[in-house]
Design a protein around this motif. Structure first.
Motif, PDB file in Angstrom:
ATOM      1  N   GLY A   1       6.922   8.000  77.667  1.00  0.00           N
ATOM      2  CA  GLY A   1       6.494   9.226  77.020  1.00  0.00           C
ATOM      3  C   GLY A   1       5.755  10.190  77.925  1.00  0.00           C
ATOM      4  O   GLY A   1       5.883  11.414  77.781  1.00  0.00           O
ATOM      5  N   LYS A   2       4.992   9.681  78.887  1.00  0.00           N
ATOM      6  CA  LYS A   2       4.194  10.586  79.717  1.00  0.00           C
ATOM      7  C   LYS A   2       5.048  11.453  80.644  1.00  0.00           C
ATOM      8  O   LYS A   2       4.591  12.479  81.146  1.00  0.00           O
ATOM      9  CB  LYS A   2       3.168   9.804  80.527  1.00  0.00           C
ATOM     10  N   PHE A   3       6.304  11.073  80.869  1.00  0.00           N
ATOM     11  CA  PHE A   3       7.154  11.869  81.750  1.00  0.00           C
ATOM     12  C   PHE A   3       7.559  13.197  81.118  1.00  0.00           C
ATOM     13  O   PHE A   3       8.039  14.091  81.804  1.00  0.00           O
ATOM     14  CB  PHE A   3       8.389  11.066  82.145  1.00  0.00           C
ATOM     15  N   ILE A   4       7.357  13.318  79.810  1.00  0.00           N
ATOM     16  CA  ILE A   4       7.658  14.591  79.167  1.00  0.00           C
ATOM     17  C   ILE A   4       6.763  15.687  79.728  1.00  0.00           C
ATOM     18  O   ILE A   4       7.177  16.855  79.838  1.00  0.00           O
ATOM     19  CB  ILE A   4       7.492  14.490  77.628  1.00  0.00           C
ATOM     20  N   TYR A   5       5.543  15.326  80.137  1.00  0.00           N
ATOM     21  CA  TYR A   5       4.637  16.310  80.700  1.00  0.00           C
ATOM     22  C   TYR A   5       5.145  16.830  82.040  1.00  0.00           C
ATOM     23  O   TYR A   5       4.990  18.010  82.364  1.00  0.00           O
ATOM     24  CB  TYR A   5       3.236  15.705  80.853  1.00  0.00           C
ATOM     25  N   VAL A   6       5.754  15.949  82.829  1.00  0.00           N
ATOM     26  CA  VAL A   6       6.316  16.364  84.118  1.00  0.00           C
ATOM     27  C   VAL A   6       7.480  17.325  83.894  1.00  0.00           C
ATOM     28  O   VAL A   6       7.587  18.374  84.540  1.00  0.00           O
ATOM     29  CB  VAL A   6       6.785  15.132  84.925  1.00  0.00           C
ATOM     30  N   ILE A   7       8.350  16.968  82.956  1.00  0.00           N
ATOM     31  CA  ILE A   7       9.532  17.800  82.669  1.00  0.00           C
ATOM     32  C   ILE A   7       9.112  19.187  82.202  1.00  0.00           C
ATOM     33  O   ILE A   7       9.585  20.213  82.709  1.00  0.00           O
ATOM     34  CB  ILE A   7      10.414  17.116  81.601  1.00  0.00           C
ATOM     35  N   TYR A   8       8.202  19.236  81.238  1.00  0.00           N
ATOM     36  CA  TYR A   8       7.783  20.527  80.687  1.00  0.00           C
ATOM     37  C   TYR A   8       6.923  21.323  81.666  1.00  0.00           C
ATOM     38  O   TYR A   8       6.893  22.565  81.622  1.00  0.00           O
ATOM     39  CB  TYR A   8       7.040  20.328  79.371  1.00  0.00           C
ATOM     40  N   THR A   9       6.197  20.639  82.540  1.00  0.00           N
ATOM     41  CA  THR A   9       5.395  21.343  83.543  1.00  0.00           C
ATOM     42  C   THR A   9       6.285  22.136  84.483  1.00  0.00           C
ATOM     43  O   THR A   9       6.026  23.311  84.781  1.00  0.00           O
ATOM     44  CB  THR A   9       4.535  20.352  84.341  1.00  0.00           C
ATOM     45  N   ILE A  10       7.339  21.518  84.970  1.00  0.00           N
ATOM     46  CA  ILE A  10       8.262  22.205  85.875  1.00  0.00           C
ATOM     47  C   ILE A  10       8.937  23.376  85.164  1.00  0.00           C
ATOM     48  O   ILE A  10       9.043  24.488  85.705  1.00  0.00           O
ATOM     49  CB  ILE A  10       9.305  21.212  86.418  1.00  0.00           C
ATOM     50  N   GLN A  11       9.373  23.126  83.932  1.00  0.00           N
ATOM     51  CA  GLN A  11      10.029  24.186  83.156  1.00  0.00           C
ATOM     52  C   GLN A  11       9.086  25.352  82.908  1.00  0.00           C
ATOM     53  O   GLN A  11       9.448  26.525  83.080  1.00  0.00           O
ATOM     54  CB  GLN A  11      10.516  23.609  81.822  1.00  0.00           C
ATOM     55  N   THR A  12       7.854  25.038  82.511  1.00  0.00           N
ATOM     56  CA  THR A  12       6.892  26.074  82.145  1.00  0.00           C
ATOM     57  C   THR A  12       6.440  26.896  83.341  1.00  0.00           C
ATOM     58  O   THR A  12       6.261  28.119  83.247  1.00  0.00           O
ATOM     59  CB  THR A  12       5.671  25.431  81.459  1.00  0.00           C
ATOM     60  N   LEU A  13       6.250  26.235  84.478  1.00  0.00           N
ATOM     61  CA  LEU A  13       5.750  26.915  85.668  1.00  0.00           C
ATOM     62  C   LEU A  13       6.569  28.147  86.005  1.00  0.00           C
ATOM     63  O   LEU A  13       6.022  29.214  86.324  1.00  0.00           O
ATOM     64  CB  LEU A  13       5.738  25.948  86.851  1.00  0.00           C
ATOM     65  N   PHE A  14       7.881  28.045  85.918  1.00  0.00           N
ATOM     66  CA  PHE A  14       8.748  29.132  86.365  1.00  0.00           C
ATOM     67  C   PHE A  14       9.100  30.129  85.258  1.00  0.00           C
ATOM     68  O   PHE A  14       9.825  31.093  85.504  1.00  0.00           O
ATOM     69  CB  PHE A  14      10.017  28.550  86.986  1.00  0.00           C
ATOM     70  N   THR A  15       8.600  29.912  84.057  1.00  0.00           N
ATOM     71  CA  THR A  15       8.901  30.833  82.961  1.00  0.00           C
ATOM     72  C   THR A  15       7.661  31.515  82.392  1.00  0.00           C
ATOM     73  O   THR A  15       7.782  32.545  81.731  1.00  0.00           O
ATOM     74  CB  THR A  15       9.620  30.098  81.816  1.00  0.00           C
TER      75      THR A  15
END
Length: 305
Positions: A167-181
């Motif tokens: 479950g904690k890997f969702i934070y990594v996925i969304y962090t990368i997505q959010t950073l560039f948007t």
């Protein structure tokens, strides 16, 4: 007497499985306890408020994730009577990590039961413009990490990853997505020593009571929950692509000397932003804001750890 607040729906069913193990261990040890479970109508905040109104010293144990712990903190009516323990079941579990409690539920229970004198720790308070406030045990934040938390709260992918212990890997996925948007903003801050700072193009500002948030990301590796201070970690004024490549250092807690990162301890923070920013409080969505105040409530919480 121990009171257990159980979020049976937490962790995509993991909390209920954990509680069954804990209950078996309690019965084997002949521990006197009562269990209260959350529901759509009865939140952990309501349960904590009811329990903390009872007479005498209260040993209150949360079986749930960081969100449930936050609900309980904001429901405790009398902190002088309550001693809080946590058996982690969530995807982040940063509160239990900060207390040094093990992931294994029975080992965590044993530490709680064997605790002699409880430890006193600080908690944080976020004050909004309308005068309302909310307490936090781990962290509060503005910008990227708050947007990530907001996305994770309604994520079906997070539920799927929770079921396989990732479950904690969702934070990594969304962090990368959010950073560039995401859209950045200028943050103006005032600290308890009278100093001020203006941070242009701020990506995030995290206000930490414990060293880590987001499932173990060491935003403020030196943060102490009993020093009367909240520790700021802010990323600002740098290109997003550089921030992306700085993430490994951030996760490892080695970002302190990197350009574009500010770390500072203060008992209070007054923050104004040039555009509305997403706010999180222990990973829970706190709204869109342009001004907040953060205060340290010193040695407020007694913990069984």
């Amino acid at each position: 007497m121990y009171y257990f607040i159980v979020n049976e729906r937490g962790g995509s069913g993991k909390a209920l499985k954990t509680w069954k193990k804990v209950r078996k261990a309690l019965d084997e040890k002949n521990v006197t306890y009562d269990v209260l479970t959350t529901s759509l109508e009865t939140t952990a905040t309501i349960l904590a408020r009811n329990v903390s109104s009872l007479d005498g010293e209260i040993n209150l144990v949360v079986v749930g994730g960081d969100g449930t712990v936050n609900e309980v903190l904001n429901g405790i009516g009398d902190f002088e009577k309550v001693r809080l323990g946590v058996i982690p079941t969530g995807s982040g579990n940063d509160f239990a990590r900060g207390l040094g409690l093990p992931k294994n539920s029975v080992k965590a229970l044993n530490k709680i039961l064997d605790c002699g004198a409880p430890k006193k720790i600080d908690i944080g308070k976020v004050i909004l413009d309308d005068g309302n406030h909310r307490l936090f045990g781990i962290s509060s934040g503005l910008g990227m990490d708050a947007i990530v938390c907001k996305k994770a709260l309604s994520s079906k992918l997070k539920d799927a990853l929770n079921k396989v212990g990732l479950g904690k890997f969702i934070y990594v996925i969304y962090t990368i997505q959010t950073l560039f948007t995401m859209q950045t903003a200028t943050y103006s801050m005032a600290f308890d020593d009278g100093s001020t700072v203006e941070l242009p193009r701020t990506i995030f500002s995290a206000f930490m009571n414990f060293p880590a948030e987001g499932g173990g990301v060491k935003m403020s590796p030196e943060a102490l929950a009993d020093d009367g201070k909240i520790s700021l970690c802010s990323a600002y004024g740098i290109k997003k692509i550089k921030t992306f490549f700085d993430f490994p250092f951030l996760i490892a807690g080695k970002h302190g000397k990197l350009k574009g990162f500010l770390q500072k301890d203060s008992s209070t923070f007054d923050i104004k932003t040039s555009a509305p920013q997403t706010l999180h409080i222990d990973g829970e969505y706190g709204g869109e804001v342009t001004h907040i105040r953060i205060e340290t409530v010193t040695k407020k919480l007694s913990v069984l750890a």
